[in-house]
Motif scaffolding. Structure first.
Motif, PDB file in Angstrom:
ATOM      1  N   ASP A 290      61.678 122.428  35.596  1.00  0.00           N
ATOM      2  CA  ASP A 290      61.822 121.682  36.553  1.00  0.00           C
ATOM      3  C   ASP A 290      61.208 120.273  36.478  1.00  0.00           C
ATOM      4  OD1 ASP A 290      59.235 122.254  36.751  1.00  0.00           O
ATOM      5  OD2 ASP A 290      59.426 122.897  39.007  1.00  0.00           O
ATOM      6  N   GLY A 291      60.911 119.779  35.100  1.00  0.00           N
ATOM      7  CA  GLY A 291      60.248 118.555  34.934  1.00  0.00           C
ATOM      8  C   GLY A 291      59.781 118.765  33.595  1.00  0.00           C
ATOM      9  N   PRO A 292      59.296 117.276  33.033  1.00  0.00           N
ATOM     10  CA  PRO A 292      58.620 117.381  31.864  1.00  0.00           C
ATOM     11  C   PRO A 292      57.188 117.849  31.895  1.00  0.00           C
ATOM     12  CG  PRO A 292      58.224 115.225  32.834  1.00  0.00           C
ATOM     13  CD  PRO A 292      59.256 116.154  33.774  1.00  0.00           C
ATOM     14  N   VAL A 293      56.717 118.247  30.598  1.00  0.00           N
ATOM     15  CA  VAL A 293      55.296 118.638  30.173  1.00  0.00           C
ATOM     16  C   VAL A 293      54.791 117.827  28.977  1.00  0.00           C
ATOM     17  CG1 VAL A 293      54.008 120.858  29.556  1.00  0.00           C
ATOM     18  CG2 VAL A 293      56.024 120.976  31.241  1.00  0.00           C
ATOM     19  N   LYS A 294      53.678 117.451  29.084  1.00  0.00           N
ATOM     20  CA  LYS A 294      52.863 117.011  28.095  1.00  0.00           C
ATOM     21  C   LYS A 294      51.780 118.049  27.597  1.00  0.00           C
ATOM     22  CE  LYS A 294      50.492 112.992  26.379  1.00  0.00           C
ATOM     23  NZ  LYS A 294      50.097 111.524  26.482  1.00  0.00           N
ATOM     24  N   LEU A 295      51.690 118.523  26.373  1.00  0.00           N
ATOM     25  CA  LEU A 295      50.664 119.155  25.975  1.00  0.00           C
ATOM     26  C   LEU A 295      49.734 118.338  25.039  1.00  0.00           C
ATOM     27  CD1 LEU A 295      49.310 121.980  25.334  1.00  0.00           C
ATOM     28  CD2 LEU A 295      50.809 122.290  23.563  1.00  0.00           C
ATOM     29  N   LYS A 296      48.524 117.958  25.332  1.00  0.00           N
ATOM     30  CA  LYS A 296      47.483 117.287  24.656  1.00  0.00           C
ATOM     31  C   LYS A 296      46.394 118.004  23.998  1.00  0.00           C
ATOM     32  CE  LYS A 296      44.975 112.961  25.015  1.00  0.00           C
ATOM     33  NZ  LYS A 296      44.578 111.642  25.869  1.00  0.00           N
ATOM     34  N   VAL A 334      57.051 113.609  19.794  1.00  0.00           N
ATOM     35  CA  VAL A 334      55.731 113.771  19.314  1.00  0.00           C
ATOM     36  C   VAL A 334      55.087 112.459  19.395  1.00  0.00           C
ATOM     37  CG1 VAL A 334      54.572 114.710  17.220  1.00  0.00           C
ATOM     38  CG2 VAL A 334      56.737 115.663  17.713  1.00  0.00           C
ATOM     39  N   GLU A 335      53.993 112.194  19.971  1.00  0.00           N
ATOM     40  CA  GLU A 335      53.393 111.040  20.097  1.00  0.00           C
ATOM     41  C   GLU A 335      52.439 110.656  19.088  1.00  0.00           C
ATOM     42  OE1 GLU A 335      51.744 110.577  24.146  1.00  0.00           O
ATOM     43  OE2 GLU A 335      53.652 109.930  25.071  1.00  0.00           O
ATOM     44  N   SER A 336      51.750 111.923  18.846  1.00  0.00           N
ATOM     45  CA  SER A 336      50.676 111.747  17.514  1.00  0.00           C
ATOM     46  C   SER A 336      50.211 113.074  17.172  1.00  0.00           C
ATOM     47  CB  SER A 336      49.539 110.879  18.092  1.00  0.00           C
ATOM     48  OG  SER A 336      48.751 111.453  18.909  1.00  0.00           O
ATOM     49  N   GLY A 337      49.585 113.158  16.071  1.00  0.00           N
ATOM     50  CA  GLY A 337      49.055 114.319  15.515  1.00  0.00           C
ATOM     51  C   GLY A 337      49.814 114.870  14.423  1.00  0.00           C
ATOM     52  N   GLU A 338      49.680 116.276  14.032  1.00  0.00           N
ATOM     53  CA  GLU A 338      50.047 117.005  12.930  1.00  0.00           C
ATOM     54  C   GLU A 338      50.795 118.079  13.195  1.00  0.00           C
ATOM     55  OE1 GLU A 338      48.469 118.475   8.381  1.00  0.00           O
ATOM     56  OE2 GLU A 338      47.278 117.222   9.593  1.00  0.00           O
ATOM     57  N   ILE A 339      51.903 118.291  12.745  1.00  0.00           N
ATOM     58  CA  ILE A 339      52.843 119.430  12.818  1.00  0.00           C
ATOM     59  C   ILE A 339      53.210 119.929  11.484  1.00  0.00           C
ATOM     60  CG2 ILE A 339      54.724 120.834  13.792  1.00  0.00           C
ATOM     61  CD1 ILE A 339      54.697 118.578  15.993  1.00  0.00           C
ATOM     62  N   ASN A 340      52.691 121.207  10.988  1.00  0.00           N
ATOM     63  CA  ASN A 340      52.703 121.583   9.568  1.00  0.00           C
ATOM     64  C   ASN A 340      54.254 122.231   9.508  1.00  0.00           C
ATOM     65  OD1 ASN A 340      50.151 120.819   8.828  1.00  0.00           O
ATOM     66  ND2 ASN A 340      49.337 122.651   9.688  1.00  0.00           N
ATOM     67  N   ASN A 341      54.790 122.940  10.389  1.00  0.00           N
ATOM     68  CA  ASN A 341      55.974 123.666  10.286  1.00  0.00           C
ATOM     69  C   ASN A 341      56.879 123.419  11.387  1.00  0.00           C
ATOM     70  OD1 ASN A 341      55.235 125.131   7.620  1.00  0.00           O
ATOM     71  ND2 ASN A 341      53.608 125.809   9.113  1.00  0.00           N
ATOM     72  N   ILE A 342      58.179 123.377  11.483  1.00  0.00           N
ATOM     73  CA  ILE A 342      58.983 123.175  12.466  1.00  0.00           C
ATOM     74  C   ILE A 342      60.109 124.234  12.281  1.00  0.00           C
ATOM     75  CG2 ILE A 342      60.650 121.752  13.869  1.00  0.00           C
ATOM     76  CD1 ILE A 342      58.939 119.316  13.212  1.00  0.00           C
ATOM     77  N   ASN A 343      60.229 125.210  13.094  1.00  0.00           N
ATOM     78  CA  ASN A 343      61.319 126.271  13.295  1.00  0.00           C
ATOM     79  C   ASN A 343      62.440 125.919  14.414  1.00  0.00           C
ATOM     80  OD1 ASN A 343      60.223 127.563  10.923  1.00  0.00           O
ATOM     81  ND2 ASN A 343      58.811 128.663  12.018  1.00  0.00           N
ATOM     82  N   SER A 344      63.716 126.081  14.290  1.00  0.00           N
ATOM     83  CA  SER A 344      64.609 125.763  15.378  1.00  0.00           C
ATOM     84  C   SER A 344      65.857 126.526  15.335  1.00  0.00           C
ATOM     85  CB  SER A 344      64.999 124.272  15.356  1.00  0.00           C
ATOM     86  OG  SER A 344      65.765 124.010  16.532  1.00  0.00           O
ATOM     87  N   ILE A 345      65.995 127.310  16.340  1.00  0.00           N
ATOM     88  CA  ILE A 345      67.250 127.853  16.540  1.00  0.00           C
ATOM     89  C   ILE A 345      68.475 126.762  16.774  1.00  0.00           C
ATOM     90  CG2 ILE A 345      66.467 130.105  17.302  1.00  0.00           C
ATOM     91  CD1 ILE A 345      67.697 129.431  19.875  1.00  0.00           C
ATOM     92  N   VAL A 353      59.566 111.093  16.937  1.00  0.00           N
ATOM     93  CA  VAL A 353      58.397 110.959  16.598  1.00  0.00           C
ATOM     94  C   VAL A 353      57.715 109.391  16.668  1.00  0.00           C
ATOM     95  CG1 VAL A 353      56.819 111.216  14.629  1.00  0.00           C
ATOM     96  CG2 VAL A 353      58.876 112.657  14.847  1.00  0.00           C
ATOM     97  N   ASN A 354      56.949 109.315  17.551  1.00  0.00           N
ATOM     98  CA  ASN A 354      56.228 108.073  17.837  1.00  0.00           C
ATOM     99  C   ASN A 354      55.151 107.408  17.062  1.00  0.00           C
ATOM    100  OD1 ASN A 354      58.253 107.769  20.337  1.00  0.00           O
ATOM    101  ND2 ASN A 354      56.674 108.381  21.601  1.00  0.00           N
ATOM    102  N   ASP A 355      54.798 108.510  16.429  1.00  0.00           N
ATOM    103  CA  ASP A 355      53.365 107.872  15.582  1.00  0.00           C
ATOM    104  C   ASP A 355      53.409 108.985  14.507  1.00  0.00           C
ATOM    105  OD1 ASP A 355      51.352 106.438  14.792  1.00  0.00           O
ATOM    106  OD2 ASP A 355      50.086 106.853  16.344  1.00  0.00           O
ATOM    107  N   PHE A 356      52.511 108.428  13.491  1.00  0.00           N
ATOM    108  CA  PHE A 356      52.253 109.255  12.309  1.00  0.00           C
ATOM    109  C   PHE A 356      53.357 110.235  11.911  1.00  0.00           C
ATOM    110  CE2 PHE A 356      47.952 109.257  14.665  1.00  0.00           C
ATOM    111  CZ  PHE A 356      47.418 108.386  13.598  1.00  0.00           C
TER     112      PHE A 356
END
Length: 361
Positions: A290-296, A334-345, A353-356
């Protein structure tokens, strides 16, 4: 498969034999300043779970009775799950022909459909029907985002009685030690009493955090936060941590927290769920509809695996994540940070991606 690090839970319970001789007659309970009195509170192994259900606002009874031996209806189960997560957002029930705005449970079924715990069959929700065990197991699995599997577990004699639509959820609950049964029987087509379901909910959630503030200790087992403005600090969650829909668009902070199980996010908005300090989180599941979520994720906080399900709005990420697992077609920023792997169905996931950008692999 990720295994639960919590005490084994027996979802299948035989029956509770309650008679006037073993009932706690006319006992009063004080819930949020309101005195509740039940003449049929049993004095047996179900008592503690029923008391906890009352104290946590899950059960309120009818005309001074809890009716612990009555079969639980689908509408009653929807109501209990909604109260656990403090759900408030409602879906349109226009497609369902067996519910009316005049029914006591109409708003509860609106919430259950919005929460995706109840889906109905042939334009019917069957709210007044007693709920079967396999139906109850599926609702539990949906609500708490339990793992599912196609692999039939060994050790049970009546799994051939499980409906095809319920097998993945029930197999997953068995594999995670949530269903054990009695005499190697699950009894999927049987009904569940109100007392039995109170026991299930007591095992699913051991501690409800219902007031904002700073908490430096929690009980063992799964924890539910269903109000915004909560800070967990310098503590360990020895089980799963559920962020309920009652959090709404508010904020939750985990500061130097270890979660031995999963974090399941059903609430929280762009004011963020913050994982800070040296917090160590093996797995986060975001499933808000029911709405957006931000995980920081900041400081030395780290998430091993983030899974994104459902929703009609975006999930915003900031910080270091080892693996991002995309299970539904939902915008991810993705506002910033590091994601090593992306899996998607999803063949072409909607990721911005906004940064980095060079650090998102």
């Amino acid at each position: 498969m990720f295994r639960k690090i919590i005490p084994i839970i027996m979802i299948f319970i035989l029956s509770f034999h309650i008679s006037p001789s073993n009932a706690l007659a006319n006992i009063e309970y004080n819930l949020n300043g309101e005195t509740l009195e039940f003449e049929d509170m049993p004095n047996d192994r179900s008592t503690e779970a029923l008391l906890n259900a009352i104290n946590n606002g899950l059960l309120r009874g009818y005309n001074g009775k809890l009716l612990p031996n009555d079969n639980l209806t689908r509408a009653e189960m929807a109501t209990i799950i909604n109260r656990s997560f403090r759900s408030s957002i409602k879906a349109d029930l226009g497609e369902f022909v067996d519910v009316s705005p005049k029914d006591w449970y109409y708003e509860e079924m609106e919430k259950a459909v919005q929460m995706r715990t109840f889906k109905g069959d042939n334009n019917r929700l069957n709210p007044d029907a007693p709920i079967t065990r396999e139906e109850a197991f599926v609702v539990i699995s949906r609500a708490f985002k339990m793992d599912t599997t196609d692999i039939e577990p060994s050790g049970h004699l009546d799994l051939d009685e499980v409906s095809d639509w319920a097998k993945k959820e029930i197999y997953g609950l068995i594999e995670s030690d949530y269903i054990i049964g009695s005499d190697r029987m699950i009894n999927p087509k049987g009904y569940i009493t109100r007392a039995e379901f109170a026991q299930i909910m007591d095992n699913m959630v051991k501690h409800y955090i219902r007031r904002p503030g700073i908490y430096d200790s929690v009980e063992k087992g799964n924890i539910m936060i269903n109000i915004p403005g909560v800070i967990l600090r310098d503590t360990t969650v020895d089980g799963d941590l559920y962020i309920g829909e009652g959090v709404g668009d508010g904020d939750i902070i985990l500061d130097n927290v270890v979660v031995n199980g999963r974090i399941v996010v059903r609430g929280g908005g762009e004011n963020t769920i913050i994982i800070a300090g040296d917090s160590s989180i093996p797995r986060v599941i975001v499933s808000r509809y029911d709405g957006p979520v931000k995980l920081k994720i900041r400081d030395n906080g780290y998430v091993d695996k983030l899974e994104v399900y459902g929703g009609k709005d975006r999930v915003v990420l900031e910080g270091n994540i080892d693996t991002l697992d995309i299970q539904d077609d939902i915008p991810i920023v993705v506002e910033s940070g590091e994601i090593n792997n992306i899996n998607s169905i999803i063949s072409n996931p909607n990721i911005t991606v906004n940064d980095f950008i060079d650090r998102v692999k």
